[in-house]
Design a protein around this motif. Structure first.
Motif, PDB file in Angstrom:
ATOM      1  N   UNK A 178      -0.416   9.866   0.817  1.00 52.60           N
ATOM      2  CA  UNK A 178      -0.207   9.694   2.256  1.00 52.60           C
ATOM      3  C   UNK A 178       0.176  11.043   2.859  1.00 52.60           C
ATOM      4  N   UNK A 179      -0.827  11.800   3.203  1.00 49.60           N
ATOM      5  CA  UNK A 179      -0.604  13.145   3.722  1.00 49.60           C
ATOM      6  C   UNK A 179       0.181  13.104   5.026  1.00 49.60           C
ATOM      7  N   UNK A 180       1.093  14.042   5.177  1.00 44.91           N
ATOM      8  CA  UNK A 180       1.903  14.118   6.402  1.00 44.91           C
ATOM      9  C   UNK A 180       0.993  14.273   7.622  1.00 44.91           C
ATOM     10  N   UNK A 197       0.822  -1.204   0.000  1.00 43.42           N
ATOM     11  CA  UNK A 197       0.000   0.000   0.000  1.00 43.42           C
ATOM     12  C   UNK A 197       0.863   1.264   0.000  1.00 43.42           C
ATOM     13  N   UNK A 198       2.018   1.192   0.655  1.00 42.26           N
ATOM     14  CA  UNK A 198       2.987   2.293   0.572  1.00 42.26           C
ATOM     15  C   UNK A 198       3.505   2.393  -0.854  1.00 42.26           C
ATOM     16  N   UNK A 199       3.794   1.242  -1.456  1.00 41.30           N
ATOM     17  CA  UNK A 199       4.253   1.217  -2.845  1.00 41.30           C
ATOM     18  C   UNK A 199       3.212   1.834  -3.767  1.00 41.30           C
ATOM     19  N   UNK A 200       1.952   1.507  -3.555  1.00 46.84           N
ATOM     20  CA  UNK A 200       0.881   2.063  -4.383  1.00 46.84           C
ATOM     21  C   UNK A 200       0.860   3.586  -4.308  1.00 46.84           C
ATOM     22  N   UNK A 201       1.139   4.127  -3.119  1.00 51.93           N
ATOM     23  CA  UNK A 201       1.179   5.576  -2.963  1.00 51.93           C
ATOM     24  C   UNK A 201       2.393   6.174  -3.664  1.00 51.93           C
ATOM     25  N   UNK A 202       3.541   5.497  -3.550  1.00 57.43           N
ATOM     26  CA  UNK A 202       4.775   5.998  -4.157  1.00 57.43           C
ATOM     27  C   UNK A 202       4.684   6.037  -5.681  1.00 57.43           C
ATOM     28  N   UNK A 228      -0.466   6.954   8.865  1.00 58.36           N
ATOM     29  CA  UNK A 228      -0.928   5.704   9.456  1.00 58.36           C
ATOM     30  C   UNK A 228      -2.441   5.561   9.348  1.00 58.36           C
ATOM     31  N   UNK A 229      -3.141   6.668   9.500  1.00 55.86           N
ATOM     32  CA  UNK A 229      -4.596   6.626   9.404  1.00 55.86           C
ATOM     33  C   UNK A 229      -5.043   6.240   7.990  1.00 55.86           C
ATOM     34  N   UNK A 230      -4.379   6.819   6.979  1.00 54.36           N
ATOM     35  CA  UNK A 230      -4.730   6.517   5.590  1.00 54.36           C
ATOM     36  C   UNK A 230      -4.385   5.072   5.255  1.00 54.36           C
TER      37      UNK A 230
END
Length: 314
Positions: A260-262, A225-230, A266-268
């Motif tokens: 992934x807003x600063x 999911x982090x990858x998807x955002x990147x 974690x919430x997102x």
């Protein structure tokens, strides 16, 4: 006593089984192969105490009733039968009329945008069928991220029966900056990236989010999911399940681009993973015997023994 991580289970026997399957498949074909394969499935079923326990645990949660030994054996047979579907897909033996898309134009629409996309699947059903069915039908490269050496060897063996396979397998132990840069280049060229979201990190504990799954909290890796955002591209869920002899392919739109807003990261992430876990739960209940994670899926991530360190995965 700590239990073994899923990657340790994968490394123990899948490659040998695949070679045997390929040999039998070539010799007698799919219809007769079960005559010699069923005793092999029974052997693995009887000798795999932890796998049987995990199978019963999952089936009990997914079906809502106490799983019997026969239900678990059926589960193992379903796993073996899915391997035939993979071979049939690569050999182009699955007719188009046996493939049903919940959204018929979804894949073509992804290709037409030219933006690339990331498709997040799972070990529920048969993503191999989706990969093979895409060969030559869409003018884009499909890149599949895999996390074990066996997955690469698996593809090499498949190429023995289907030399035309052009799906690009990218073997990664961990998703680091180099991987992200490589994949960013690919999606910018309009290519598709496929990754599974139901396996935790090979090397590092704690990089998970616990979400309800079939009545209990289960660890889901943050990595996909982090990858998807990147990658800053459209994101979809991908499921392929067999029903009454036909393959039902679901490509479900998630986002045109995850941010992934600063302060809200974690919430997102938790929200995305909750959505994924909910869809995975839906299909797991609908197709319980097509769940191919034969380990304790609900085990605490910091209580498992990983066979590889982070350095070995780089």
């Amino acid at each position: 006593m700590k239990s073994v991580h899923w990657s340790g289970i994968e490394e123990r026997g899948s490659l040998l089984g695949l070679k045997f399957l390929l040999w039998c498949y070539r010799l007698v074909g799919r219809r007769l192969i079960w005559v010699c394969l069923f005793p092999v499935v029974c052997y693995f079923f009887i000798s795999d105490k932890k796998g049987r326990a995990a199978s019963k645990q999952f089936l009990t949660r997914a079906t809502g009733k106490q799983a019997s030994t026969w239900m678990s054996l059926k589960h193992y047979c379903s796993f073996a039968d899915a391997a035939f579907d993979k071979l049939d897909a690569w050999l182009d033996k699955i007719p188009l009329e046996d493939i049903e898309h919940t959204r018929p134009d979804a894949m073509q629409n992804i290709v037409n945008t030219g933006k690339g996309a990331i498709l997040i699947g799972s070990h529920l059903g048969n993503l191999e069928v989706c990969r093979a069915l895409g060969q030559g039908r869409y003018k884009t490269q499909i890149n599949v991220l895999v996390f074990t050496d066996n997955a690469v060897k698996f593809n090499a063996i498949l190429k023995q029966v289907a030399p035309q396979v052009e799906v690009n397998l990218i073997s990664v132990g961990t998703i680091g900056p180099d991987t992200a840069i490589l994949l960013q280049e690919k999606v910018e060229q309009g290519e598709i990236v496929v990754i599974v979201g139901d396996r935790t990190s090979l090397s590092t504990s704690g990089r998970v989010v616990y979400q309800p799954f079939l009545g209990a909290e289960a660890p889901f890796s943050q990595g996909p999911f982090i990858l998807a955002a990147l990658l800053k591209c459209p994101v979809y869920w991908l499921f392929c399940n067999k029903e009454q002899g036909k393959f039902k392919v679901a490509i479900e739109h998630v986002s045109d681009g995850i941010k992934l807003a600063r302060g809200q990261r974690q919430e997102i992430l938790a929200g995305l993973i909750a959505q994924y876990a909910e869809r995975l739960s839906y299909y797991a209940v609908k197709y319980p015997y097509q769940w191919f994670n034969f380990y304790d899926f609900w085990q605490q991530d910091d209580q498992v023994v990983r066979l590889k360190s982070e350095e070995e995965c780089k």
